[in-house]
Design an enzyme around this catalytic site. Structure first.
Site, mmCIF file in Angstrom:
data_model
loop_
_atom_site.group_PDB
_atom_site.id
_atom_site.type_symbol
_atom_site.label_atom_id
_atom_site.label_comp_id
_atom_site.label_asym_id
_atom_site.label_seq_id
_atom_site.Cartn_x
_atom_site.Cartn_y
_atom_site.Cartn_z
ATOM 1 N N GLY A 12 32.946 -48.681 -3.699
ATOM 2 C CA GLY A 12 32.690 -47.609 -4.659
ATOM 3 C C GLY A 12 32.246 -48.180 -5.996
ATOM 4 O O GLY A 12 32.643 -49.286 -6.363
ATOM 5 N N ARG A 74 29.082 -49.067 1.357
ATOM 6 C CA ARG A 74 30.359 -49.389 1.995
ATOM 7 C C ARG A 74 30.144 -50.098 3.334
ATOM 8 O O ARG A 74 31.042 -50.169 4.158
ATOM 9 C CB ARG A 74 31.185 -48.119 2.167
ATOM 10 C CG ARG A 74 31.657 -47.523 0.855
ATOM 11 C CD ARG A 74 32.964 -46.807 1.051
ATOM 12 N NE ARG A 74 33.393 -46.055 -0.125
ATOM 13 C CZ ARG A 74 34.223 -46.543 -1.041
ATOM 14 N NH1 ARG A 74 34.666 -47.774 -0.943
ATOM 15 N NH2 ARG A 74 34.601 -45.784 -2.051
ATOM 16 N N ASP A 105 39.488 -54.229 -3.113
ATOM 17 C CA ASP A 105 40.262 -55.006 -2.133
ATOM 18 C C ASP A 105 39.537 -55.168 -0.796
ATOM 19 O O ASP A 105 39.542 -56.253 -0.208
ATOM 20 C CB ASP A 105 41.667 -54.405 -1.948
ATOM 21 C CG ASP A 105 41.624 -52.970 -1.469
ATOM 22 O OD1 ASP A 105 40.960 -52.152 -2.126
ATOM 23 O OD2 ASP A 105 42.257 -52.657 -0.449
ATOM 24 N N THR A 127 37.732 -52.200 -9.659
ATOM 25 C CA THR A 127 38.116 -50.866 -9.182
ATOM 26 C C THR A 127 38.747 -50.095 -10.332
ATOM 27 O O THR A 127 39.519 -50.665 -11.121
ATOM 28 C CB THR A 127 39.119 -50.887 -8.004
ATOM 29 O OG1 THR A 127 39.609 -49.557 -7.783
ATOM 30 C CG2 THR A 127 40.318 -51.790 -8.255
ATOM 31 N N ASP A 129 40.955 -48.131 -9.783
ATOM 32 C CA ASP A 129 42.354 -47.936 -9.355
ATOM 33 C C ASP A 129 43.301 -48.992 -9.926
ATOM 34 O O ASP A 129 44.521 -48.800 -9.886
ATOM 35 C CB ASP A 129 42.445 -47.950 -7.828
ATOM 36 C CG ASP A 129 41.804 -46.715 -7.197
ATOM 37 O OD1 ASP A 129 41.366 -45.820 -7.940
ATOM 38 O OD2 ASP A 129 41.738 -46.653 -5.957
ATOM 39 N N ASP A 131 44.370 -51.802 -8.832
ATOM 40 C CA ASP A 131 45.453 -52.144 -7.901
ATOM 41 C C ASP A 131 45.255 -53.493 -7.208
ATOM 42 O O ASP A 131 45.877 -53.762 -6.187
ATOM 43 C CB ASP A 131 45.600 -51.024 -6.850
ATOM 44 C CG ASP A 131 44.319 -50.763 -6.077
ATOM 45 O OD1 ASP A 131 43.317 -51.471 -6.311
ATOM 46 O OD2 ASP A 131 44.321 -49.853 -5.226
ATOM 47 N N MET A 171 42.198 -40.051 -9.566
ATOM 48 C CA MET A 171 42.009 -40.975 -8.453
ATOM 49 C C MET A 171 43.152 -41.995 -8.397
ATOM 50 O O MET A 171 43.914 -42.157 -9.346
ATOM 51 C CB MET A 171 40.651 -41.665 -8.545
ATOM 52 C CG MET A 171 39.518 -40.793 -8.030
ATOM 53 S SD MET A 171 37.950 -41.677 -7.973
ATOM 54 C CE MET A 171 36.934 -40.520 -7.052
ATOM 55 N N ARG A 173 43.843 -44.260 -4.786
ATOM 56 C CA ARG A 173 43.878 -44.112 -3.328
ATOM 57 C C ARG A 173 45.262 -44.428 -2.746
ATOM 58 O O ARG A 173 45.807 -43.635 -1.986
ATOM 59 C CB ARG A 173 42.825 -45.069 -2.739
ATOM 60 C CG ARG A 173 42.657 -45.039 -1.273
ATOM 61 C CD ARG A 173 41.349 -45.655 -0.884
ATOM 62 N NE ARG A 173 40.271 -44.708 -1.024
ATOM 63 C CZ ARG A 173 39.804 -43.941 -0.042
ATOM 64 N NH1 ARG A 173 40.296 -44.036 1.155
ATOM 65 N NH2 ARG A 173 38.833 -43.090 -0.269
ATOM 66 N N GLU A 224 45.775 -38.836 -6.375
ATOM 67 C CA GLU A 224 45.176 -38.269 -5.154
ATOM 68 C C GLU A 224 45.835 -38.796 -3.876
ATOM 69 O O GLU A 224 45.788 -38.153 -2.833
ATOM 70 C CB GLU A 224 43.674 -38.589 -5.099
ATOM 71 C CG GLU A 224 43.408 -40.088 -5.002
ATOM 72 C CD GLU A 224 41.942 -40.470 -4.864
ATOM 73 O OE1 GLU A 224 41.075 -39.602 -4.811
ATOM 74 O OE2 GLU A 224 41.690 -41.697 -4.809
ATOM 75 N N HIS A 272 35.059 -37.806 -9.165
ATOM 76 C CA HIS A 272 34.137 -38.879 -9.551
ATOM 77 C C HIS A 272 33.752 -38.878 -11.030
ATOM 78 O O HIS A 272 33.106 -39.820 -11.491
ATOM 79 C CB HIS A 272 32.880 -38.826 -8.672
ATOM 80 C CG HIS A 272 33.179 -39.209 -7.258
ATOM 81 N ND1 HIS A 272 33.694 -38.303 -6.365
ATOM 82 C CD2 HIS A 272 33.083 -40.389 -6.601
ATOM 83 C CE1 HIS A 272 33.879 -38.918 -5.196
ATOM 84 N NE2 HIS A 272 33.523 -40.174 -5.307
ATOM 85 N N GLN A 274 35.660 -39.602 -13.135
ATOM 86 C CA GLN A 274 36.377 -40.801 -13.631
ATOM 87 C C GLN A 274 35.594 -42.081 -13.396
ATOM 88 O O GLN A 274 35.894 -43.118 -13.962
ATOM 89 C CB GLN A 274 37.732 -40.925 -12.922
ATOM 90 C CG GLN A 274 38.677 -39.794 -13.226
ATOM 91 C CD GLN A 274 39.741 -39.643 -12.144
ATOM 92 O OE1 GLN A 274 40.857 -40.093 -12.308
ATOM 93 N NE2 GLN A 274 39.403 -39.009 -11.039
HETATM 94 O O1 F6P Z 1 38.806 -47.058 -4.650
HETATM 95 C C1 F6P Z 1 38.313 -46.459 -5.775
HETATM 96 C C2 F6P Z 1 38.138 -45.001 -5.550
HETATM 97 O O2 F6P Z 1 37.666 -44.529 -6.778
HETATM 98 C C3 F6P Z 1 39.407 -44.261 -5.083
HETATM 99 O O3 F6P Z 1 40.293 -43.953 -6.096
HETATM 100 C C4 F6P Z 1 38.818 -43.065 -4.412
HETATM 101 O O4 F6P Z 1 39.685 -42.526 -3.446
HETATM 102 C C5 F6P Z 1 37.599 -43.611 -3.790
HETATM 103 O O5 F6P Z 1 37.174 -44.702 -4.580
HETATM 104 C C6 F6P Z 1 36.501 -42.583 -3.643
HETATM 105 O O6 F6P Z 1 35.404 -43.179 -3.056
HETATM 106 P P1 F6P Z 1 34.036 -42.452 -2.674
HETATM 107 O O7 F6P Z 1 33.067 -42.772 -3.746
HETATM 108 O O8 F6P Z 1 33.647 -43.050 -1.378
HETATM 109 O O9 F6P Z 1 34.300 -40.998 -2.614
#
Ligand code: F6P
Length: 342
Positions: A12, A74, A105, A127, A129, A131, A171, A173, A224, A272, A274
């Site tokens: 992402g 991806r 990750d 990320t 996130d 994390d 967000m 995950r 989320e 998104h 964010q």
């Molecule tokens: O891993 C980062 C993240 O922003 C997560 O928080 C979220 O669930 C995911 O990517 C969303 O990804 P996509 O762009 O595939 O919807």
């Protein structure tokens, strides 16, 4: 020339990616007189030979731009190809001596596997996130946090006018960094994160007490990735690459809180928003530090490492350390947010 470095962004997107790319190119060309090859669209471009040379002029004016000038995907050579064999041709044809992989990750685990097969790799932790293990921060987190905090602030004023409970879903995950920091920064009245099991009766009791004591609204931040209320299905659609598409659990939680408290409860899912838009100054600086440090490591011959920030110092950590776990919010930080749930 003193070497050829490849750079790719995978998974992402994230605010600050362009700051890292700019720093990679600037440091490599201006400081080391090395060459940079940009790989387009993440691992997909590496599998299909989609590359382009990057020089200083290619990265002018991108520092403040969201997204990634290289594109991302991806796709994964171990899922959609046969590992190193599916990228070897692009590596060899471009003379790439070291690959800088900017990713989260999943991307870093793929980079680790490729490095075990012989590819020279330096990772950069990306990320929103926040994390990734072995680094205090990932770039992108600060930008996402400032958007989430502004949302909490804005939601609070409209909630107040209507005596409502508002759920703000952010967000995160598997971990609740954005949620926890936004709850602390925004002074939220409740917080649900994957790291901490929740009890809706307890939350409802806290919110009812607040309103009995004269508060006229409550804002609850929800990550989320939390489980839906007991007995409700986890119903995430799967995307084209086999990833669960999260988002919307707050819609399952809201009616449960409404019926337990008697207060009208509304939901805002930030999604998104964010991830888009211009990175904060902090993320531009962190991305620049990461990009330059990654080049220095790559050109010094290091591989199977990731750049990290620890106690505000740029360090290099083994990629295995970064990949062995996902870093979550600790109890103390959650407790700090919870101090103000009254
Ligand atoms: O891993 C980062 C993240 O922003 C997560 O928080 C979220 O669930 C995911 O990517 C969303 O990804 P996509 O762009 O595939 O919807």
């Amino acid at each position: 020339m003193s070497g050829v470095i490849g750079v790719l962004t995978a998974g992402g997107d994230c605010p600050g990616l362009n700051a890292v790319i700019r720093a990679v190119v600037g440091r490599a060309t201006e400081h080391h007189d090395a060459e940079v090859v940009g790989v387009q669209n993440g691992w997909e471009g590496l599998m299909n030979g989609r590359t382009r040379p990057l020089d200083r002029d290619d990265v002018r004016g991108i520092l403040s731009r969201g997204g990634t000038i290289l594109g991302t995907s991806r796709m994964d050579p171990y899922v959609h190809g046969d590992g190193y064999e599916s990228v070897r041709r692009t590596i060899e044809r471009n003379g790439i001596e070291s690959l800088i992989v900017i990713g989260g990750d999943g991307t870093l685990r793929t980079a680790l596997k490729l490095s075990e097969e012989g590819l020279s790799v330096v990772g950069v932790p990306k990320t929103i996130d926040n994390d990734i293990a072995a680094t205090d921060y990932t770039f992108g987190f600060d930008t996402a946090l400032s958007i989430a905090t502004e949302a909490v602030d804005r939601i609070a004023t409209t909630a107040e006018s209507h005596n409502r409970i508002m759920l703000v879903e952010v967000m995160g995950r598997t971990k609740g960094w954005i949620a926890t920091y936004a709850a602390i920064a925004g002074g939220a009245d409740g917080l649900l994160i994957p790291e901490v099991a929740y009890d809706l009766d307890d939350i409802a009791a806290v919110l009812k007490r607040r309103h009995r004591q004269g508060r006229t609204y409550s804002v609850v931040v929800v990550a989320e990735g939390v489980a839906p209320p007991a007995g409700m299905p986890v119903d995430h659609p799967i995307d084209a690459f086999g990833f669960e598409r999260l988002g919307g659990v707050a819609y399952q939680i809201a009616p449960e809180l409404e019926s337990r408290t008697g207060f009208e409860t509304r939901v805002t899912v930030l999604g998104h928003l964010q991830r888009g838009g211009t990175p904060t100054a902090f993320d531009r600086v962190l991305g620049t530090r990461f990009g330059a440090a990654a080049v220095d490591l790559a050109l010094a011959g290091h591989s199977q490492v990731m750049v990290a920030v620890q106690s505000d110092k740029m360090v290099s950590v083994p990629l295995t350390d970064a990949c062995q776990s996902i870093r979550g919010v600790d109890e103390d930080l959650y407790g700090l947010a919870a101090t103000f749930f009254n």
